[in-house]
Scaffold this motif. Sequence first.
Motif, mmCIF file in Angstrom:
data_model
loop_
_atom_site.group_PDB
_atom_site.id
_atom_site.type_symbol
_atom_site.label_atom_id
_atom_site.label_comp_id
_atom_site.label_asym_id
_atom_site.label_seq_id
_atom_site.Cartn_x
_atom_site.Cartn_y
_atom_site.Cartn_z
ATOM 1 N N UNK A 168 -28.168 11.196 0.414
ATOM 2 C CA UNK A 168 -27.141 10.604 1.269
ATOM 3 C C UNK A 168 -25.839 10.424 0.482
ATOM 4 N N UNK A 169 -24.767 10.853 1.061
ATOM 5 C CA UNK A 169 -23.477 10.743 0.403
ATOM 6 C C UNK A 169 -22.976 9.310 0.460
ATOM 7 N N UNK A 170 -22.586 8.793 -0.685
ATOM 8 C CA UNK A 170 -22.100 7.416 -0.736
ATOM 9 C C UNK A 170 -20.736 7.294 -0.062
ATOM 10 N N UNK A 171 -20.595 6.208 0.665
ATOM 11 C CA UNK A 171 -19.332 5.968 1.355
ATOM 12 C C UNK A 171 -18.300 5.441 0.364
ATOM 13 N N UNK A 172 -17.159 6.068 0.335
ATOM 14 C CA UNK A 172 -16.109 5.638 -0.574
ATOM 15 C C UNK A 172 -15.486 4.338 -0.087
ATOM 16 N N UNK A 173 -15.231 3.464 -1.028
ATOM 17 C CA UNK A 173 -14.579 2.206 -0.692
ATOM 18 C C UNK A 173 -13.086 2.423 -0.468
ATOM 19 N N UNK A 174 -12.583 1.886 0.598
ATOM 20 C CA UNK A 174 -11.157 1.999 0.874
ATOM 21 C C UNK A 174 -10.392 1.057 -0.048
ATOM 22 N N UNK A 175 -9.458 1.547 -0.838
ATOM 23 C CA UNK A 175 -8.732 0.679 -1.758
ATOM 24 C C UNK A 175 -7.885 -0.337 -1.004
ATOM 25 N N UNK A 176 -7.841 -1.560 -1.513
ATOM 26 C CA UNK A 176 -7.024 -2.601 -0.906
ATOM 27 C C UNK A 176 -5.571 -2.342 -1.251
ATOM 28 N N UNK A 177 -4.744 -2.146 -0.232
ATOM 29 C CA UNK A 177 -3.342 -1.786 -0.480
ATOM 30 C C UNK A 177 -2.600 -2.919 -1.177
ATOM 31 N N UNK A 178 -2.996 -4.161 -0.915
ATOM 32 C CA UNK A 178 -2.341 -5.296 -1.572
ATOM 33 C C UNK A 178 -2.672 -5.320 -3.061
ATOM 34 N N UNK A 179 -3.965 -5.124 -3.368
ATOM 35 C CA UNK A 179 -4.372 -5.100 -4.774
ATOM 36 C C UNK A 179 -3.741 -3.912 -5.494
ATOM 37 N N UNK A 180 -3.684 -2.784 -4.807
ATOM 38 C CA UNK A 180 -3.098 -1.587 -5.402
ATOM 39 C C UNK A 180 -1.630 -1.816 -5.737
ATOM 40 N N UNK A 181 -0.926 -2.511 -4.826
ATOM 41 C CA UNK A 181 0.480 -2.806 -5.090
ATOM 42 C C UNK A 181 0.624 -3.808 -6.235
ATOM 43 N N UNK A 182 -0.225 -4.840 -6.243
ATOM 44 C CA UNK A 182 -0.111 -5.909 -7.241
ATOM 45 C C UNK A 182 -0.395 -5.385 -8.646
ATOM 46 N N UNK A 183 -1.421 -4.532 -8.784
ATOM 47 C CA UNK A 183 -1.802 -4.045 -10.104
ATOM 48 C C UNK A 183 -1.161 -2.700 -10.441
ATOM 49 N N UNK A 184 -0.274 -2.200 -9.587
ATOM 50 C CA UNK A 184 0.349 -0.908 -9.833
ATOM 51 C C UNK A 184 1.436 -0.982 -10.902
ATOM 52 N N UNK A 185 2.012 0.154 -11.233
ATOM 53 C CA UNK A 185 3.119 0.178 -12.190
ATOM 54 C C UNK A 185 4.100 1.263 -11.755
ATOM 55 N N UNK A 186 5.200 1.327 -12.443
ATOM 56 C CA UNK A 186 6.272 2.237 -12.053
ATOM 57 C C UNK A 186 6.170 3.595 -12.736
ATOM 58 N N UNK A 187 5.196 3.779 -13.593
ATOM 59 C CA UNK A 187 5.095 5.043 -14.334
ATOM 60 C C UNK A 187 4.268 6.070 -13.594
ATOM 61 N N UNK A 188 3.762 5.726 -12.428
ATOM 62 C CA UNK A 188 2.950 6.668 -11.683
ATOM 63 C C UNK A 188 1.508 6.703 -12.129
ATOM 64 N N UNK A 189 1.184 5.888 -13.138
ATOM 65 C CA UNK A 189 -0.190 5.834 -13.642
ATOM 66 C C UNK A 189 -0.957 4.775 -12.862
ATOM 67 N N UNK A 190 -2.163 5.098 -12.507
ATOM 68 C CA UNK A 190 -2.972 4.163 -11.731
ATOM 69 C C UNK A 190 -3.262 2.912 -12.560
ATOM 70 N N UNK A 191 -2.922 1.764 -12.029
ATOM 71 C CA UNK A 191 -3.149 0.509 -12.738
ATOM 72 C C UNK A 191 -4.587 0.046 -12.606
#
Length: 214
Positions: A1-24
């Motif tokens: 059975x293929x595991x269901x991918x978790x949808x990333x939280x857009x708020x968390x993604x914004x909070x922990x993101x950075x301006x260099x384009x690298x995933x925080x």
Amino acid sequence: MQKKKKTPNCFAKFFWGNYAGVRGKHWVAWSEMCYPKKEGGIGFRTLFDTSSTLFAKLWSIFRTQKSLWSTFMWNKYCKTHHLILAYNRGTSQAWRNMVRVREDVEHEIWWQQKEGTTSFWMDNWTKQGALYYIEPQRVDEEVEVKEMILNGQWNIARLRQLLSHDMVDCILENISLTMNTDDQDKAWWMGNAQGEFTVESAFQLTRKKREEKE
């Protein structure tokens, strides 16, 4: 059975993101940050808790204000059962979410007796919650509070037939009979000292909580 991918939280993604384009890196789960500081969080609010608050407001309006909308909702969902017992299966999304927060909100709405038309079993007129939920001999029937009054006084014998001795004593000691048949029973919000519903008090009532950090 293929595991269901978790949808990333857009708020968390914004909070922990950075301006260099690298995933925080998400150093702390978003759910952990959505607690007050005294409970170990930062004070953000989840969309689920915010949604619950707004549906709590809708339930309060439905319960305490007469309008075309409230009349429509009552006729659609509450004609066969009292509104605190009405089902949420096969209903609209709005009604399902209102029912989800119903019990929390109902216990905070106190009905001050005037003409005594409040439901004896289903409404919170003792400040202890609906008797239907807290009394062992609960009855699913429509009985008004004024039916428990005889010659301007509480019908103690009748009360003792239906309720526990502790509840009868609570009623006799704390609820004075100042009936006024020309005035409707008044709803008060017990979630704050002002007695008026506020979104903030509802948020604190319905949000997820945990023990405060020392």
